[in-house]
Design a protein around this motif. Structure first.
Motif, short mmCIF file in Angstrom:
data_model
loop_
_atom_site.label_atom_id
_atom_site.label_comp_id
_atom_site.label_asym_id
_atom_site.label_seq_id
_atom_site.Cartn_x
_atom_site.Cartn_y
_atom_site.Cartn_z
N MET A 213 12.46 22.63 30.16
CA MET A 213 13.35 23.64 29.61
C MET A 213 12.66 24.44 28.50
O MET A 213 13.14 25.49 28.13
N ASN A 214 11.57 23.95 27.96
CA ASN A 214 10.90 24.67 26.89
C ASN A 214 10.35 26.00 27.37
O ASN A 214 10.14 26.90 26.58
N ALA A 215 10.09 26.13 28.66
CA ALA A 215 9.58 27.38 29.21
C ALA A 215 10.70 28.38 29.45
O ALA A 215 10.45 29.50 29.86
N GLN A 216 11.92 28.00 29.16
CA GLN A 216 13.07 28.87 29.39
C GLN A 216 13.03 30.10 28.50
O GLN A 216 12.53 30.06 27.40
N GLU A 217 13.61 31.17 28.99
CA GLU A 217 13.82 32.35 28.16
C GLU A 217 14.96 32.03 27.21
O GLU A 217 16.03 31.61 27.63
N LYS A 218 14.72 32.20 25.94
CA LYS A 218 15.76 31.95 24.95
C LYS A 218 16.79 33.07 25.01
O LYS A 218 16.45 34.23 25.20
N VAL A 219 18.05 32.73 24.87
CA VAL A 219 19.12 33.73 24.87
C VAL A 219 19.25 34.23 23.44
O VAL A 219 19.78 33.55 22.58
N SER A 220 18.70 35.43 23.19
CA SER A 220 18.66 35.94 21.82
C SER A 220 19.39 37.26 21.65
O SER A 220 19.49 37.77 20.55
N SER A 221 19.89 37.83 22.72
CA SER A 221 20.66 39.07 22.61
C SER A 221 21.66 39.13 23.77
O SER A 221 21.51 38.41 24.76
N LYS A 222 22.65 40.00 23.62
CA LYS A 222 23.65 40.13 24.68
C LYS A 222 23.00 40.55 25.99
O LYS A 222 23.43 40.16 27.06
N GLN A 223 21.93 41.34 25.92
CA GLN A 223 21.29 41.82 27.13
C GLN A 223 20.67 40.68 27.93
O GLN A 223 20.57 40.76 29.14
N THR A 224 20.23 39.60 27.28
CA THR A 224 19.59 38.50 28.00
C THR A 224 20.61 37.54 28.61
O THR A 224 20.24 36.73 29.45
N ILE A 225 21.85 37.62 28.24
CA ILE A 225 22.86 36.70 28.76
C ILE A 225 23.09 36.93 30.25
O ILE A 225 23.21 35.99 31.01
N GLY A 226 23.12 38.18 30.68
CA GLY A 226 23.30 38.46 32.10
C GLY A 226 22.19 37.86 32.95
O GLY A 226 22.43 37.37 34.04
N ARG A 227 20.97 37.88 32.44
CA ARG A 227 19.85 37.28 33.16
C ARG A 227 19.88 35.76 33.10
O ARG A 227 19.22 35.08 33.87
N PHE A 228 20.64 35.21 32.17
CA PHE A 228 20.72 33.76 31.99
C PHE A 228 21.23 33.06 33.25
O PHE A 228 20.80 31.97 33.58
N GLU A 229 22.16 33.71 33.95
CA GLU A 229 22.71 33.10 35.15
C GLU A 229 21.63 32.82 36.20
O GLU A 229 21.70 31.83 36.92
N ALA A 230 20.62 33.68 36.27
CA ALA A 230 19.54 33.46 37.23
C ALA A 230 18.77 32.18 36.93
O ALA A 230 18.17 31.59 37.82
N LYS A 231 18.80 31.73 35.70
CA LYS A 231 18.07 30.53 35.29
C LYS A 231 19.00 29.33 35.11
O LYS A 231 18.62 28.31 34.57
N LYS A 232 20.23 29.46 35.59
CA LYS A 232 21.23 28.43 35.35
C LYS A 232 20.87 27.08 35.96
O LYS A 232 21.29 26.05 35.45
N ASN A 233 20.10 27.06 37.02
CA ASN A 233 19.76 25.78 37.65
C ASN A 233 18.98 24.86 36.72
O ASN A 233 18.97 23.65 36.92
N ASN A 234 18.35 25.43 35.69
CA ASN A 234 17.66 24.60 34.71
C ASN A 234 18.63 23.79 33.86
O ASN A 234 18.22 22.84 33.20
#
Length: 132
Positions: free
Chosen positions: A1-22
């Motif tokens: 999980m350390n390689a995950q993109e950190k959720v640091s802005s509202k714009q990155t939350i939408g992309r968070f779903e693509a990484k949800k399997n982690n």
């Protein structure tokens, strides 16, 4: 999980779903470690034998630049545990939906807001924001 993109802005939350399997099968506390935005509101749903328990987390990244007409960014976590003790965590005594609003005195961190929920297991995630 350390390689995950950190959720640091509202714009990155939408992309968070693509990484949800982690996060599927992980604890809520694992997801909270990667959230760099302050949670503004947490809503809880379920709490009944016939309903799935879920936590909806809403964010705001910069109040000064906030568009009042924009949809809020949110992440909804569906929870595996569904026993009597867990269901009580999701029930409201007032009849209204159970919510926790950001209070910087009472809740200094995101983890403080979700104390008591941090060891629940995530089985599904839905994430979106006004800008994907």
């Amino acid at each position: 999980m350390n390689a995950q993109e950190k959720v640091s802005s509202k714009q990155t939350i939408g992309r968070f779903e693509a990484k949800k399997n982690n996060y599927i099968g992980k604890k809520v506390k694992d997801l909270l470690k990667d959230l760099k935005l302050d949670i503004q509101l947490v809503s809880f749903g379920g709490g009944a034998p016939e309903a799935n328990n879920f936590i909806t987390i809403r964010f705001i990244d910069d109040i000064r630049n906030s568009d009042k007409n924009a949809k809020s960014a949110k992440i909804t976590l569906f929870i595996k545990e569904h026993d009597r003790a867990t269901n009580k965590l999701f029930q409201s005594t007032s009849g209204l939906k159970k919510r926790i609003k950001r209070d910087s005195v009472r809740y200094k961190t995101n983890e403080d807001m979700l104390k008591g929920y941090e060891n629940l297991t995530i089985v599904e995630i839905y994430a979106n924001s006004d800008k994907n």
